[in-house]
Design a protein around this motif. Structure first.
Motif, PDB file in Angstrom:
ATOM      1  N   ILE A   1       0.600  -1.289  -0.200  1.00 34.80           N
ATOM      2  CA  ILE A   1       0.462   0.181  -0.116  1.00 34.80           C
ATOM      3  C   ILE A   1       0.769   1.233  -0.115  1.00 34.80           C
ATOM      4  CG2 ILE A   1      -0.391   0.249   2.859  1.00 34.80           C
ATOM      5  CD1 ILE A   1      -2.872   0.595  -0.138  1.00 34.80           C
ATOM      6  N   GLY A   2       1.720   0.928   0.252  1.00 31.03           N
ATOM      7  CA  GLY A   2       3.189   2.352   0.280  1.00 31.03           C
ATOM      8  C   GLY A   2       3.135   2.894  -1.209  1.00 31.03           C
ATOM      9  N   GLY A   3       3.157   3.977  -1.163  1.00 31.46           N
ATOM     10  CA  GLY A   3       4.152   5.135  -2.023  1.00 31.46           C
ATOM     11  C   GLY A   3       3.254   4.343  -3.592  1.00 31.46           C
ATOM     12  N   SER A   4       4.272   5.326  -4.387  1.00 28.52           N
ATOM     13  CA  SER A   4       3.530   4.904  -6.238  1.00 28.52           C
ATOM     14  C   SER A   4       2.632   3.324  -5.958  1.00 28.52           C
ATOM     15  CB  SER A   4       4.755   5.285  -7.076  1.00 28.52           C
ATOM     16  OG  SER A   4       5.742   4.312  -6.716  1.00 28.52           O
ATOM     17  N   ASN A   5       3.045   2.339  -5.612  1.00 29.09           N
ATOM     18  CA  ASN A   5       2.863   1.091  -5.531  1.00 29.09           C
ATOM     19  C   ASN A   5       1.666   0.734  -4.634  1.00 29.09           C
ATOM     20  OD1 ASN A   5       4.717  -0.526  -6.867  1.00 29.09           O
ATOM     21  ND2 ASN A   5       6.083  -0.678  -5.520  1.00 29.09           N
ATOM     22  N   GLY A   6       1.171   1.858  -4.035  1.00 32.17           N
ATOM     23  CA  GLY A   6      -0.089   2.267  -3.398  1.00 32.17           C
ATOM     24  C   GLY A   6      -1.405   2.315  -4.325  1.00 32.17           C
ATOM     25  N   VAL A   7      -0.881   3.008  -5.334  1.00 34.04           N
ATOM     26  CA  VAL A   7      -1.645   4.180  -6.551  1.00 34.04           C
ATOM     27  C   VAL A   7      -1.914   3.947  -7.640  1.00 34.04           C
ATOM     28  CG1 VAL A   7      -2.186   6.326  -7.438  1.00 34.04           C
ATOM     29  CG2 VAL A   7      -1.164   6.542  -5.013  1.00 34.04           C
ATOM     30  N   GLY A   8      -0.690   3.149  -8.139  1.00 31.89           N
ATOM     31  CA  GLY A   8      -0.648   2.673  -9.082  1.00 31.89           C
ATOM     32  C   GLY A   8      -1.840   1.909  -9.861  1.00 31.89           C
ATOM     33  N   PRO A   9      -1.925   0.441  -8.549  1.00 30.67           N
ATOM     34  CA  PRO A   9      -3.048  -0.228  -8.649  1.00 30.67           C
ATOM     35  C   PRO A   9      -4.213   0.059  -9.686  1.00 30.67           C
ATOM     36  CG  PRO A   9      -1.939  -1.067  -7.767  1.00 30.67           C
ATOM     37  CD  PRO A   9      -1.376   0.590  -7.823  1.00 30.67           C
ATOM     38  N   VAL A  10      -4.722   1.483  -8.957  1.00 28.84           N
ATOM     39  CA  VAL A  10      -6.066   1.635  -9.258  1.00 28.84           C
ATOM     40  C   VAL A  10      -6.145   2.668 -10.405  1.00 28.84           C
ATOM     41  CG1 VAL A  10      -7.503   3.916  -8.597  1.00 28.84           C
ATOM     42  CG2 VAL A  10      -5.916   2.757  -6.926  1.00 28.84           C
ATOM     43  N   GLY A  11      -5.347   2.502 -10.414  1.00 34.07           N
ATOM     44  CA  GLY A  11      -5.009   3.460 -12.327  1.00 34.07           C
ATOM     45  C   GLY A  11      -5.237   1.954 -13.325  1.00 34.07           C
ATOM     46  N   TRP A  12      -4.509   1.139 -12.967  1.00 34.73           N
ATOM     47  CA  TRP A  12      -4.510  -0.123 -13.660  1.00 34.73           C
ATOM     48  C   TRP A  12      -5.827  -1.181 -13.910  1.00 34.73           C
ATOM     49  CZ3 TRP A  12       1.206  -0.968 -10.117  1.00 34.73           C
ATOM     50  CH2 TRP A  12       1.698  -0.942 -11.125  1.00 34.73           C
ATOM     51  N   ALA A  13      -5.858  -1.010 -12.579  1.00 37.37           N
ATOM     52  CA  ALA A  13      -7.455  -1.712 -12.370  1.00 37.37           C
ATOM     53  C   ALA A  13      -8.213  -0.893 -13.387  1.00 37.37           C
ATOM     54  CB  ALA A  13      -8.161  -2.177 -11.179  1.00 37.37           C
ATOM     55  N   SER A  14      -8.194   0.708 -13.326  1.00 41.07           N
ATOM     56  CA  SER A  14      -9.676   1.655 -14.523  1.00 41.07           C
ATOM     57  C   SER A  14      -9.180   1.134 -16.001  1.00 41.07           C
ATOM     58  CB  SER A  14      -9.176   2.832 -13.864  1.00 41.07           C
ATOM     59  OG  SER A  14     -10.131   3.339 -14.707  1.00 41.07           O
ATOM     60  N   ARG A  15      -8.394   0.496 -16.108  1.00 38.96           N
ATOM     61  CA  ARG A  15      -7.707   0.465 -18.041  1.00 38.96           C
ATOM     62  C   ARG A  15      -8.219  -0.764 -18.021  1.00 38.96           C
ATOM     63  NH1 ARG A  15      -1.882   2.667 -18.803  1.00 38.96           N
ATOM     64  NH2 ARG A  15      -2.137   1.462 -20.628  1.00 38.96           N
ATOM     65  N   LEU A  16      -7.603  -1.804 -16.841  1.00 41.96           N
ATOM     66  CA  LEU A  16      -8.435  -3.034 -17.671  1.00 41.96           C
ATOM     67  C   LEU A  16      -9.574  -3.779 -17.408  1.00 41.96           C
ATOM     68  CD1 LEU A  16      -4.873  -4.604 -16.252  1.00 41.96           C
ATOM     69  CD2 LEU A  16      -5.273  -4.500 -18.221  1.00 41.96           C
ATOM     70  N   GLY A  17     -10.427  -3.137 -16.051  1.00 40.38           N
ATOM     71  CA  GLY A  17     -11.538  -3.360 -16.742  1.00 40.38           C
ATOM     72  C   GLY A  17     -11.330  -3.986 -15.135  1.00 40.38           C
ATOM     73  N   LEU A  18     -10.871  -4.316 -14.178  1.00 40.88           N
ATOM     74  CA  LEU A  18     -10.886  -4.934 -13.404  1.00 40.88           C
ATOM     75  C   LEU A  18     -10.908  -4.212 -11.933  1.00 40.88           C
ATOM     76  CD1 LEU A  18      -7.350  -6.126 -13.870  1.00 40.88           C
ATOM     77  CD2 LEU A  18     -10.112  -7.634 -14.549  1.00 40.88           C
ATOM     78  N   LYS A  19     -11.977  -5.594 -11.457  1.00 37.81           N
ATOM     79  CA  LYS A  19     -12.235  -4.919  -9.276  1.00 37.81           C
ATOM     80  C   LYS A  19     -10.557  -4.604  -8.873  1.00 37.81           C
ATOM     81  CE  LYS A  19     -14.830  -8.534  -8.798  1.00 37.81           C
ATOM     82  NZ  LYS A  19     -15.445  -9.287  -8.802  1.00 37.81           N
ATOM     83  N   LEU A  20     -10.939  -3.570  -7.726  1.00 38.58           N
ATOM     84  CA  LEU A  20      -9.495  -3.390  -6.763  1.00 38.58           C
ATOM     85  C   LEU A  20      -9.852  -4.086  -5.842  1.00 38.58           C
ATOM     86  CD1 LEU A  20      -6.753  -2.348  -6.797  1.00 38.58           C
ATOM     87  CD2 LEU A  20      -8.221  -0.111  -5.766  1.00 38.58           C
ATOM     88  N   LEU A  21      -9.272  -5.187  -4.756  1.00 42.51           N
ATOM     89  CA  LEU A  21      -9.116  -5.530  -3.367  1.00 42.51           C
ATOM     90  C   LEU A  21      -8.493  -5.230  -2.540  1.00 42.51           C
ATOM     91  CD1 LEU A  21      -9.985  -7.958  -1.835  1.00 42.51           C
ATOM     92  CD2 LEU A  21      -7.455  -8.806  -1.841  1.00 42.51           C
ATOM     93  N   ASP A  22      -9.441  -3.971  -1.297  1.00 41.94           N
ATOM     94  CA  ASP A  22      -9.014  -3.129  -0.498  1.00 41.94           C
ATOM     95  C   ASP A  22      -8.470  -3.930   0.356  1.00 41.94           C
ATOM     96  OD1 ASP A  22      -9.017  -1.627   1.039  1.00 41.94           O
ATOM     97  OD2 ASP A  22     -11.080  -1.279   1.882  1.00 41.94           O
ATOM     98  N   ALA A  23      -6.759  -4.525   0.078  1.00 43.22           N
ATOM     99  CA  ALA A  23      -6.324  -5.115   0.853  1.00 43.22           C
ATOM    100  C   ALA A  23      -4.453  -4.853   0.109  1.00 43.22           C
ATOM    101  CB  ALA A  23      -6.590  -6.857   1.002  1.00 43.22           C
ATOM    102  N   ASP A  24      -3.798  -5.281   0.925  1.00 39.24           N
ATOM    103  CA  ASP A  24      -2.309  -5.371  -0.021  1.00 39.24           C
ATOM    104  C   ASP A  24      -1.478  -6.231   0.828  1.00 39.24           C
ATOM    105  OD1 ASP A  24       0.266  -3.873   1.539  1.00 39.24           O
ATOM    106  OD2 ASP A  24      -1.701  -3.818   2.731  1.00 39.24           O
ATOM    107  N   GLY A  25      -0.361  -6.694   0.332  1.00 37.18           N
ATOM    108  CA  GLY A  25       0.195  -7.456   0.639  1.00 37.18           C
ATOM    109  C   GLY A  25       1.164  -6.770   2.149  1.00 37.18           C
ATOM    110  N   MET A  26       1.444  -6.230   2.471  1.00 35.67           N
ATOM    111  CA  MET A  26       2.140  -5.153   3.488  1.00 35.67           C
ATOM    112  C   MET A  26       1.443  -4.795   4.845  1.00 35.67           C
ATOM    113  SD  MET A  26       5.607  -4.646   0.472  1.00 35.67           S
ATOM    114  CE  MET A  26       5.914  -6.171  -0.279  1.00 35.67           C
TER     115      MET A  26
END
Length: 365
Positions: free
Chosen positions: A113-138
């Motif tokens: 969830i830290g830094g750009s790695n916490g923000v990037g998946p939001v945009g990537w999920a939007s572009r790919l038409g995917l859901k985003l899990l409210d969680a992370d690995g750390m």
């Protein structure tokens, strides 16, 4: 105060107006690492404006048809400031991951969830038409692929896929995550010290109890606290249940990029009420240990973020500069990292410090 990483999500989508708060919050959770959020914020906002909000789902919302995969950047944050991802890089990654998994991916999750790695998946999920899990690995940022909650929980990683900006793609299957770190880091260094990657495909069953839940919502709440308060430093510390260890000025900085990592230390001299005090923060992409008068005040896996003393915004390790006026913020890690396995993977000794771990802030939250 309950840990923000375990609070139920306050929303069921992430839209473009949420990204500024998300970025401010993930920068705090980055504990100095995860990459600067500025570029990722712009990209995510543009993706959400073009494609609409991303569904934000919990582990309990996942069905038997869902397949979750982690997505993140890997490499030296100092390099990531200048080397941006290429168009089509995320589509290529997901196509290769789906081929390796033998089924469609429905949901993205941030590796950290830290830094750009916490923000990037939001945009990537939007572009790919995917859901985003409210969680992370750390529940924060860590510099090593083995330092993820799934590894603490004993969930194996079936495969990983890495790509770089010129289109090279590598599918990696390793015997454990320590080997993944070695192989992925070598490939990343060969690619200029920055790559994008996906790994850890998970079903609803394997994700349950193996991820740090609620962290996207928590980052947004922390960001809102920072952006809306007349005293942002105090507001962020209060939202996290944390403490300000010192407010002062950076008087010495030793930072270098070695083996795909930013390594070094920063010295902060207290000002105002803290005048006469001196703290040193050891860094390896993230802030790892805070020392004062030879005493360890806080150490990894507990969280330390250096923030601007006036605005409250986090300062990543690659953006630290001599003379900056800063505050040192610390708060307790997610309880999973205080388990014996968690400390084995991400305690002080995992980073080469011969130090016993003493939980910051008392008992587990």
């Amino acid at each position: 105060m309950p840990s923000p990483t375990t609070t139920a999500p306050a929303q069921d989508t992430v839209a473009a107006p949420d990204v500024a708060a998300l970025a401010a919050g993930t920068a705090i959770f980055g504990t100095g690492g995860g990459g600067a959020v500025y570029t990722s914020q712009i990209v995510a906002e543009e993706a959400l404006r073009a494609n609409g909000p991303v569904p934000l789902v919990s582990v309990d919302d996942l069905g038997p048809e869902d397949l979750v995969i982690l997505m993140s950047g890997i490499g030296a944050p100092t390099v990531g400031i200048e080397m941006l991802s290429s168009s089509g890089q995320i589509e290529l990654l997901v196509r290769e991951a789906e081929a390796a998994a033998g089924r469609p991916i429905t949901t993205l999750m941030a590796a950290e969830i830290g830094g750009s790695n916490g923000v990037g998946p939001v945009g990537w999920a939007s572009r790919l038409g995917l859901k985003l899990l409210d969680a992370d690995g750390m529940g924060r940022a860590f510099p090593d692929a083995a330092m993820v909650a799934m590894n603490v929980a004993g969930v194996p990683c079936e495969f990983s896929v890495l790509s770089d900006v010129v289109g090279n793609v590598s599918v990696i299957k390793t015997v454990d995550l320590h080997w993944l770190e070695r192989h992925a880091r070598a490939l990343t260094v060969a690619s200029g010290s920055i790559c994008l990657g996906v790994h850890y495909p998970m079903t609803a069953e394997t994700a349950r109890g193996a991820v740090v839940e609620g962290t996207v919502g928590a980052a947004i709440r922390v960001g809102h606290a920072l952006l809306s308060s007349s005293d942002p430093v105090a507001a962020v510390a209060d939202e996290l249940g944390g403490s300000i260890l010192l407010t002062g000025k950076i008087t010495d900085l030793d930072r270098r990029t070695v083996g795909g990592f930013s390594r070094g230390s920063v010295t902060i001299a207290g000002t105002g009420a803290d005048r006469g005090r001196l703290q040193r923060v050891e860094i390896q992409n993230e802030n790892l240990v805070v020392l004062e008068d030879g005493e360890v005040l806080v150490s990894v896996p507990d969280n330390v973020t250096i923030i601007d003393a006036e605005t409250g915004h986090a300062i990543t390790t690659e953006m630290l500069r001599y003379g900056q006026r800063v505050s040192v913020l610390a708060w307790a890690c997610d309880p999973i990292w205080r388990t014996p396995r968690g400390l084995e993977l991400a305690g002080p000794r995992a980073f080469g410090y011969d130090l016993p771990y003493t939980p910051f802030g008392g008992a587990d939250r």
